[in-house]
Design an enzyme around this catalytic site. Structure first.
Site, mmCIF file in Angstrom:
data_model
loop_
_atom_site.group_PDB
_atom_site.id
_atom_site.type_symbol
_atom_site.label_atom_id
_atom_site.label_comp_id
_atom_site.label_asym_id
_atom_site.label_seq_id
_atom_site.Cartn_x
_atom_site.Cartn_y
_atom_site.Cartn_z
ATOM 1 C CD GLU A 50 39.255 50.609 49.906
ATOM 2 O OE1 GLU A 50 38.963 51.163 48.835
ATOM 3 O OE2 GLU A 50 38.406 50.133 50.685
ATOM 4 C CG ASN A 98 41.332 53.449 47.273
ATOM 5 O OD1 ASN A 98 42.264 52.807 47.736
ATOM 6 N ND2 ASN A 98 40.110 53.410 47.787
ATOM 7 C CE LYS A 116 37.393 51.107 45.278
ATOM 8 N NZ LYS A 116 37.051 51.446 46.675
ATOM 9 C CD GLU A 154 36.434 54.637 47.546
ATOM 10 O OE1 GLU A 154 37.313 54.044 46.904
ATOM 11 O OE2 GLU A 154 35.577 54.059 48.247
ATOM 12 C CB CYS A 209 36.982 48.331 48.264
ATOM 13 S SG CYS A 209 35.620 48.471 49.440
ATOM 14 C CG ASN A 262 38.508 50.046 54.576
ATOM 15 O OD1 ASN A 262 38.791 49.741 55.722
ATOM 16 N ND2 ASN A 262 39.399 50.528 53.725
#
Length: 287
Positions: free
Chosen positions: A26, A89, A106, A124, A150, A175
């Protein structure tokens, strides 16, 4: 450019081992900047790709074509949609010809929009909005490939939706910090909790999973690592053993999917979605 050079080197190693498809972590092109509370718009914009492939990532696509090895790559995407700039993302899937096959955005965005006391800084939701492409599955050399990023791996609906959409292989980039300020008592379970939902997802949905992580120290934060390849039986078939740049490979037996389906998880035979909905209606609303 340094990140792209490292990725090309890793892709070359994978190709030398006979790999036909690789997966990178990621946000592989930058540091995990959501750990910072940034306010400079120009600085923030510098972490995003406005096109893929772009001037630098085209070099990685060129390497894929030369090596005849496709890849999935996580990156931060900035795009204009609906008359405004939107940030996601994102993970891109690139074929052996170096051409973009498709992308995933994502769905499960963790963290918060501003720092919270007693919680590991993870902003995020400040920098990304939830994906708007659903859970697409793409054809790659006759194999149906899904993508995830993730936090997606921790949610059972990720695996279920991808496999209901026909995925045989799911590529994951992530991550994950070694420690969480809000849960020090669970520190010894970090790697266990990393692999657990992926192994369960592989087993319950009879799918191969290849998961690639950043590892080691990045901008002062220790990252968990634990990159792995998981079989439809739920077994870890290959596991990274270091926190440096490392390539792991495994030749996936796609026939194992059918074997595992015959044991317990033949969706067509055993799954009864119409009955689930009926039972839910009878239960009535939650008070």
């Amino acid at each position: 450019m340094e990140a792209v050079d490292r990725l090309i080197h890793l892709l070359e190693q994978a190709a030398a081992r006979g790999a036909e498809l690789a997966v990178f972590p990621e946000m592989a092109l930058t540091t995990f900047f959501p750990r910072w509370n940034l306010n400079d718009d120009a600085e923030i914009a510098g972490y995003y790709e406005s096109q893929f492939p772009g001037p630098q990532t085209q070099l990685l696509c060129d390497a894929a074509r030369k090596l005849k090895t496709g890849f999935a790559l996580g990156y931060s995407e900035s795009v204009e949609e609906g008359g405004r700039v939107r940030r996601f993302n994102t993970m891109a899937l690139v074929g052996q010809d170096g051409e973009l096959i498709g992308r995933y955005r994502k769905m499960h965005i963790p963290g918060s929009e501003s720092p919270e006391e007693g919680t590991t800084v993870h902003l995020e939701r400040r920098y990304f909005e939830p994906g708007n492409l659903g859970f697409p599955v793409f054809a790659y050399r006759g194999v149906r490939v899904g993508l995830a990023l993730c936090n997606d791996r921790r949610w059972p609906e990720t695996w279920r939706m991808l496999c209901l959409n026909g995925a045989q292989v799911v590529l994951v980039g992530y991550n994950t910090p070694v420690l969480l300020d809000e849960a020090p008592a669970l520190a010894h379970l970090r790697m266990f909790h990393n692999h657990l939902p992926m192994q369960a997802g592989a087993y319950q949905n009879t799918v191969w999973i290849a998961a690639s992580a950043k590892a080691g120290l990045e901008e002062g934060q220790a990252l968990l690592g634990g990159s792995c390849i998981i079989a439809p039986s739920g077994e870890i078939a290959s596991l990274a053993s270091s926190v440096g740049d490392e390539v792991i490979t495994h030749r996936a037996d796609l026939d194992l999917i059918a074997t595992c389906q015959r044991v317990n998880f033949d969706f067509a035979r055993y799954r009864r979605p119409s009955e689930y909905a009926l039972i839910s209606e009878r239960a009535g609303p939650l008070e």
